[in-house]
Design an enzyme around this catalytic site. Structure first.
Site, PDB file in Angstrom:
ATOM      1  N   SER A  10       8.397 -61.450 -22.655  1.00  0.00           N
ATOM      2  CA  SER A  10       7.987 -62.338 -21.476  1.00  0.00           C
ATOM      3  C   SER A  10       8.700 -63.557 -21.133  1.00  0.00           C
ATOM      4  CB  SER A  10       6.283 -62.421 -21.451  1.00  0.00           C
ATOM      5  OG  SER A  10       6.086 -63.457 -22.632  1.00  0.00           O
ATOM      6  N   HIS A 143      -8.161 -54.013  22.557  1.00  0.00           N
ATOM      7  CA  HIS A 143      -7.652 -52.570  22.604  1.00  0.00           C
ATOM      8  C   HIS A 143      -5.861 -52.764  23.005  1.00  0.00           C
ATOM      9  CE1 HIS A 143     -11.587 -50.535  22.524  1.00  0.00           C
ATOM     10  NE2 HIS A 143     -11.680 -51.673  23.061  1.00  0.00           N
ATOM     11  N   SER A 264      21.800 -58.263  16.091  1.00  0.00           N
ATOM     12  CA  SER A 264      22.051 -56.959  15.686  1.00  0.00           C
ATOM     13  C   SER A 264      23.541 -56.623  15.398  1.00  0.00           C
ATOM     14  CB  SER A 264      21.574 -55.843  16.874  1.00  0.00           C
ATOM     15  OG  SER A 264      22.348 -54.546  16.483  1.00  0.00           O
ATOM     16  N   LYS A 270      20.673 -58.440  21.131  1.00  0.00           N
ATOM     17  CA  LYS A 270      19.451 -58.416  20.558  1.00  0.00           C
ATOM     18  C   LYS A 270      19.112 -59.869  20.038  1.00  0.00           C
ATOM     19  CE  LYS A 270      17.323 -55.228  19.010  1.00  0.00           C
ATOM     20  NZ  LYS A 270      17.019 -53.940  18.795  1.00  0.00           N
ATOM     21  N   ASN A 272      16.340 -60.394  17.341  1.00  0.00           N
ATOM     22  CA  ASN A 272      15.202 -59.787  16.681  1.00  0.00           C
ATOM     23  C   ASN A 272      14.064 -60.843  15.787  1.00  0.00           C
ATOM     24  OD1 ASN A 272      16.149 -57.034  17.337  1.00  0.00           O
ATOM     25  ND2 ASN A 272      17.686 -57.241  15.559  1.00  0.00           N
ATOM     26  N   GLU A 277       8.535 -60.341  11.498  1.00  0.00           N
ATOM     27  CA  GLU A 277       8.476 -58.753  10.871  1.00  0.00           C
ATOM     28  C   GLU A 277       8.419 -58.953   9.410  1.00  0.00           C
ATOM     29  OE1 GLU A 277      11.230 -55.934  13.101  1.00  0.00           O
ATOM     30  OE2 GLU A 277      11.964 -57.894  13.271  1.00  0.00           O
TER      31      GLU A 277
HETATM   32  N1  ARG Z   1       2.595 -63.958 -23.954  1.00  0.00           N
HETATM   33  C1  ARG Z   1       1.226 -63.582 -23.988  1.00  0.00           C
HETATM   34  C2  ARG Z   1       0.690 -63.388 -22.576  1.00  0.00           C
HETATM   35  O1  ARG Z   1       1.251 -63.769 -21.619  1.00  0.00           O
HETATM   36  C3  ARG Z   1       0.738 -64.855 -24.590  1.00  0.00           C
HETATM   37  C4  ARG Z   1      -0.722 -64.675 -25.439  1.00  0.00           C
HETATM   38  C5  ARG Z   1      -0.187 -63.795 -26.692  1.00  0.00           C
HETATM   39  N2  ARG Z   1      -1.098 -63.558 -27.448  1.00  0.00           N
HETATM   40  C6  ARG Z   1      -1.029 -62.691 -28.561  1.00  0.00           C
HETATM   41  N3  ARG Z   1      -2.186 -62.792 -29.352  1.00  0.00           N
HETATM   42  N4  ARG Z   1      -0.124 -61.708 -28.770  1.00  0.00           N
HETATM   43  O2  ARG Z   1      -0.653 -62.936 -22.552  1.00  0.00           O
END
Ligand code: ARG
Length: 449
Positions: A10, A143, A264, A270, A272, A277
């Site tokens: 992550s 409406h 455009s 145009k 736009n 949007e």
């Molecule tokens: N990267 C994990 C999360 O975002 C952090 C906590 C991870 N905890 C664990 N016991 N693996 O949730």
């Protein structure tokens, strides 16, 4: 051999939490030292090491390593490289479970402040538009059919009220995000004499969590932010829709400044309204993130489950999208020009005053239902002849009801608006009250947080 390990990584998105993570770790180390859980010299060493880590990250020199999975492990590893084995004392009495819960709460509090500042900016822009076009009349719609004349300022203040409620929702969310989870450990608490109140004070939390199992698995505050963001984007999307309609040739109510339109590639004429949007379009993905998180949470047993790592990308995208949209509106609204002659003309045309004429007949003693029928027949008559009501002679009027007199010619869009003089109505003095109240709300907003 296939390497499966990147499935759990992550670091490419949770590194955005580095400031919160380091602030939490510094407070934790300080608390450990104060409580004698670790030697206070070690706490000092750890704290200065964490500050170096932060500098490295900010200078873009930090050696992010995906094989360490997440932000927490990356920072702890680097800390230990910098200060030696003493760095390994930082994680005493803490788990990544209460650590990430803390990071997300710190982050949420910050973005609520930013979001609220953005909302206030949009409200100021709406108030500015209302004030600089105080007297402009426009057709009001139901409406999407012309209904009754209103003041343009009244229309702008309607949006002001929507964003006022949004600010209230974010403030409410802030109160529940403002609870310290650190000290919950992995799920059951920690076997050290930690001082959670000290931590709360150091990190500016209003209170500490009361149940460790709840604290590590609760993501309600993210859901609440995303729910408030969804409602807020819905409001921005409705305003976008009006801007798209109003800036069309058919309506021609407003002109957007060049920065907020695009040409455009094929049609040279145009202009736009792409920003409006896109704001309307981006609303869909904000809703999607809310639904994704609700779905993520619904089957989780207590307490921490790795699924929770999936809370982040949608949340970050929600924050980025909402803040960017609020920025766009703060730029776009003040530069939007109202076509006053056009809206004024249309405010009195096309039988917009039929209700007022029915009310006028009521004033002459005709029951409202009957007056309504008379006006419906009169409008149909005019429509068949391609005439406006105002073009009829008194004899024409009298052909439909003998109670008509010269007074019928006093019925104008301005008179119609002025007559709606009850609290919340569109009469100029009521709108003046609305403007005053809006100014006051913005003044009070100076101490939002
Ligand atoms: N990267 C994990 C999360 O975002 C952090 C906590 C991870 N905890 C664990 N016991 N693996 O949730």
């Amino acid at each position: 051999m296939i390497d499966y390990s990147d499935y759990t990584v992550s670091i490419h998105y949770d590194r955005r939490l580095y400031r919160q993570d380091i602030a939490g770790s510094i407070a934790h180390a300080r608390m450990l030292g104060r409580q004698g859980i670790i030697p206070s010299e070690d706490a000092e060493t750890i704290i200065s090491g964490l500050k170096s880590v932060e500098q490295e990250i900010e200078a873009g020199e930090f050696p992010w390593d995906p094989s360490l999975e997440d932000l927490h492990m990356n920072i702890e590893r680097r800390l230990t490289e910098l200060v030696g084995p003493v760095g390994g004392r930082l994680h005493t009495g803490r788990s990544r479970n209460d650590q990430i819960a803390l990071d997300m709460r710190l982050y949420t509090r910050e973005v609520i402040r930013e979001t609220t500042a953005g909302l206030r900016g949009v409200q100021r822009a709406l108030l500015g538009l209302a004030e600089s076009n105080r007297e402009a009349l426009m057709p009001g719609y139901t409406h999407l059919q012309r209904a009754q004349p209103v003041l343009f300022a009244h229309h702008m203040l309607a949006y002001f009220q929507m964003f006022q409620r949004d600010a209230g929702r974010f403030a409410d969310c802030y109160r529940r995000a403002d609870v310290l989870p650190l000290g919950s450990g992995a799920l059951a608490g920690v076997p050290y004499p930690t001082d959670r109140h000290y931590l709360a004070e150091e990190l500016g939390f209003g209170s500490i969590s009361t149940n460790s199992m709840d604290a590590v698995s609760d993501r309600d505050f993210l859901l609440e932010y995303q729910a408030a963001a969804s409602v807020c984007m819905m409001h921005l999307s409705r305003l976008s829709e009006e801007i798209v309609i109003w800036s069309s040739r058919e309506f021609d109510f407003v002109r957007l400044s060049d920065e907020f339109t695009t040409g455009s590639s094929i049609m040279p004429q145009k202009r736009n309204p792409d920003f409006a949007e896109l704001a309307r379009g981006k609303t869909g993905r904000i809703y999607g993130h809310l639904m994704a998180l609700l779905t993520l949470m619904k089957g989780l047993p207590l307490t921490y489950n790795r699924d929770l790592q999936e809370d982040k990308e949608g949340f970050f995208d929600t924050v980025d999208t909402l803040l960017a949209t609020l920025r766009v509106f703060q730029g776009m609204l003040p530069r939007m020009e109202l076509n006053v002659p056009q809206v004024t003309r249309l405010a009195g045309e096309s039988y917009m005053l039929a209700t007022d004429m029915a009310d006028y007949l009521v004033g002459k003693g005709v029951p409202f239902r009957e007056a309504h029928g008379i006006m419906r027949r009169l409008c149909a008559h005019c429509e068949a002849q391609g005439r406006e009501l105002q073009e009829l002679t008194l004899d024409d009027y009298r052909g439909f009801c003998d109670r008509f007199d010269e007074g019928v010619y006093q019925i104008t869009a301005l008179a119609s608006v002025a007559a709606r003089d009850n609290p919340g109505g569109t009469a100029p003095n009521r709108v003046a009250e609305g403007l005053e109240q809006a100014r006051q709300l913005l003044e009070e907003a100076a101490n939002d947080f």
